[in-house]
Design a protein around this motif. Structure first.
Motif, PDB file in Angstrom:
ATOM      1  N   GLY A 111     -20.143 -31.243  45.823  1.00 39.91           N
ATOM      2  CA  GLY A 111     -20.001 -29.904  46.374  1.00 39.91           C
ATOM      3  C   GLY A 111     -20.998 -28.912  45.839  1.00 39.91           C
TER       4      GLY A 111
ATOM      5  N   GLN B 235     -19.283 -19.105  43.526  1.00 41.07           N
ATOM      6  CA  GLN B 235     -19.019 -20.049  44.611  1.00 41.07           C
ATOM      7  C   GLN B 235     -19.619 -19.573  45.933  1.00 41.07           C
TER       8      GLN B 235
ATOM      9  N   TRP C  73     -17.316 -30.184  35.062  1.00 46.06           N
ATOM     10  CA  TRP C  73     -16.931 -30.258  36.478  1.00 46.06           C
ATOM     11  C   TRP C  73     -17.308 -28.991  37.235  1.00 46.06           C
TER      12      TRP C  73
ATOM     13  N   ARG D 277     -14.341 -28.962  46.693  1.00 47.73           N
ATOM     14  CA  ARG D 277     -14.763 -28.321  45.435  1.00 47.73           C
ATOM     15  C   ARG D 277     -14.177 -26.928  45.310  1.00 47.73           C
TER      16      ARG D 277
ATOM     17  N   GLU E 218     -22.351 -32.231  40.337  1.00 48.90           N
ATOM     18  CA  GLU E 218     -20.958 -32.389  40.729  1.00 48.90           C
ATOM     19  C   GLU E 218     -20.828 -32.350  42.255  1.00 48.90           C
TER      20      GLU E 218
END
Length: 415
Positions: A401, A310, A393, A351, A399
Motif C-alpha cells: 500500500g 496517508q 509496518w 493499508r 510495505e
C-alpha cells in the motif's frame, strides 16, 4: 451543454492536502488538471502536524522536501511521558539510524506551511485552480464524468477525484455511512517561543499520556513557535455538542496532571475546539470514473499523526497507478482510468483501514487508567530506543500500500 464550465482530463474536488497532492501527482504525470474548492480562497486552518518518513518520502519524490525542511523542524526525539507523574515512558530518536532506515526525515510543520508548499507546487506545475465552487453531485457516464455545482455549472472530465474531506458529500456515491463521534475533542494553540519559554524539550515531540486525556507539544517554524494540542474526553461532545460555551471541561480533564501540563494549557486558543471524528473503513472508494482520496476515503483519528501522511501516500500511489495504465510511453489512454482507479483502490484500502483501526486502538491505550495504565506504562518502559518493531509496518519503504520509490523530482511522463 450551455452551462458547461470546463472540460479537463482530471477534475479534483477539494483544495485541502489530499486534493492538492492528488492534483500535483496527476499533473506531473502529464494530465490536464482542474481543481475546484468551495472556499473563496485557498488556505488551511489548524496548527502543527507531524510528517513521518512515509510522507516526507513523498515530498522528496516531488522535489518538495527541501522546502518543508526550510520552514519546518526536525525533532531529535519522540518522547512519551505519564501526565500524572511526569515520568518518561519511552523515546524514539528520529535522526540517524531511524532516518536511514526509512529513507527520509521526521518533520514537524505548520499545516498552513505544508498547504502553501503544495499549493505553490500546483500553481507552478500548471494546475487550474478555481475557488467558490460547491460540487453537489457527480455522475459518471461511460468515458466521461460530470460534476454539478450549486450554481448550476457543470465540470466535465475523464476522471474525478473526490477530496472533499471527512464530511464528504461525494462519498455517498459509494457508501451510506457517516462520521463516527469519538467522544474526544482537541484544543490547539501556537505561541511564540521566548526567553521565558522553558528550554526543556524544545527539540523534541513530547506526548503526555493521562486518563481520558493527553497533551502534545513541539516546536514549529524553525523553533520560533511552540505548538500545543490538548485532547480529552468531552461529556458535551458525547451528547453531540461540537462546540461548548466554556473551558470547565478542559480544566477538569487535566486537574490531576503535572505542573508542566497545567502550564501548557495556557498556550491553547480556547475560542474554538476541534471535535474528533473518523469513519469506519470501507473497501470501495471508486464509482466508474470517480475515486475518493484522503479523508473522503479514510478519515482517521489523529493518534498516529497519519491523516496528512496517508493523503500524500494516496496521491503517490495514484500517480503510479495512472502512470502504469493511463499515461503510458505510447501516450495517454483515457479509457484506462477505471483500471487505474481499481489498482489504486486495491493497493490502498487495506493499508489505510489498518491505519484507521490502529489509530483507534492507539488512542485507547493512551487514555487508560488504573491497572491498565500501570500495565501500559510497564510495556512502554520495556521498549528501548531504536526498537523499530512497532514502526516498520507504518513507515517502511516497501510495505503493502506504500508508494513505489521514485527519484526526487522525477516526472513519470512529460506534460
Amino acid at each position: 451543454m450551455s452551462n458547461l464550465k470546463a472540460s479537463t482530463d482530471v477534475l479534483v474536488v477539494g483544495g485541502g492536502m489530499a486534493g492538492l497532492a492528488g492534483a500535483l501527482a496527476l499533473r506531473e504525470n502529464g494530465a490536464d488538471v482542474t481543481l475546484v474548492e468551495v472556499a473563496p480562497a485557498f488556505g488551511e486552518v489548524g496548527a502543527g502536524l507531524q510528517m513521518a518518513p512515509n510522507a516526507s518520502r513523498v515530498l522528496k519524490r516531488w522535489g518538495l522536501l527541501e522546502k518543508a525542511l526550510e520552514i519546518g523542524v526536525q525533532p531529535k526525539h519522540l518522547v512519551f511521558r505519564d501526565a500524572i507523574t511526569g515520568e518518561e515512558l519511552t523515546r524514539q530518536t528520529v535522526g540517524g539510524e531511524f532516518e536511514e532506515r526509512y529513507g527520509a526525515p521526521y518533520v514537524v510543520i505548520h499545516r498552513s506551511d505544508l498547504h502553501r508548499i503544495l499549493l505553490e507546487a500546483c500553481q507552478e506545475a500548471g494546475v487550474t485552480l478555481v475557488n467558490d465552487v460547491l460540487v453537489q453531485k457527480v455522475e459518471t457516464d461511460g468515458d466521461r464524468a460530470r460534476a454539478y455545482t450549486a450554481k448550476g455549472e457543470v465540470f466535465e472530465a475523464d476522471a474525478i477525484l473526490a477530496a472533499d474531506g471527512l464530511k464528504s458529500t461525494l462519498r455517498a456515491i459509494v457508501a451510506s455511512d457517516g462520521p463516527v463521534n469519538s467522544a474526544y475533542v482537541a484544543y490547539r494553540g501556537t505561541v511564540p517561543i521566548t526567553e521565558e519559554t522553558p528550554a526543556a524539550d524544545l527539540e523534541d515531540v513530547i506526548v503526555y499520556l493521562g486518563p481520558n486525556c493527553h497533551l502534545v507539544q513541539y516546536p514549529l517554524r524553525k523553533g520560533q513557535l511552540l505548538n500545543t494540542v490538548a485532547v480529552f474526553k468531552s461529556p458535551s461532545f458525547e451528547r453531540g455538542e461540537e462546540q461548548y460555551g466554556g473551558v470547565d471541561e478542559l480544566q477538569a480533564a487535566y486537574k490531576d496532571c503535572v505542573p508542566a501540563v497545567q502550564e501548557a494549557l495556557k498556550n491553547l486558543a480556547t475560542g474554538i475546539r476541534w471535535p474528533m471524528y473518523d469513519r469506519n473503513p470501507i473497501e470501495t472508494w471508486v464509482s466508474g470514473r470517480m475515486a475518493l482520496i484522503g479523508d473522503a476515503a479514510h478519515p482517521m483519528l489523529q493518534y498516529l499523526a497519519q491523516g496528512a501522511c496517508q493523503a500524500l501516500e494516496d496521491a503517490a500511489v495514484l500517480q503510479d497507478a495512472a502512470s502504469n495504465r493511463v499515461f503510458t510511453a505510447e501516450g495517454i489512454d483515457a479509457g484506462a482510468w477505471e483500471d487505474a482507479f481499481r489498482e489504486f483502490n486495491e493497493t490502498r484500502a487495506a493499508r489505510t483501514a489498518r491505519v484507521q483501526r490502529t489509530a483507534r486502538i492507539w488512542g485507547e491505550s493512551w487514555h487508560v487508567d488504573g491497572v491498565a495504565r500501570v500495565l501500559r506504562n510497564m510495556l512502554f518502559k520495556s521498549r528501548g530506543d531504536n526498537n523499530f518493531q512497532y514502526n516498520d509496518w507504518l513507515y517502511g519503504r516497501n510495505e503493502p500500500g506504500a508508494p513505489a520509490e521514485v527519484p526526487a523530482g522525477a516526472k513519470l511522463v512529460e506534460a
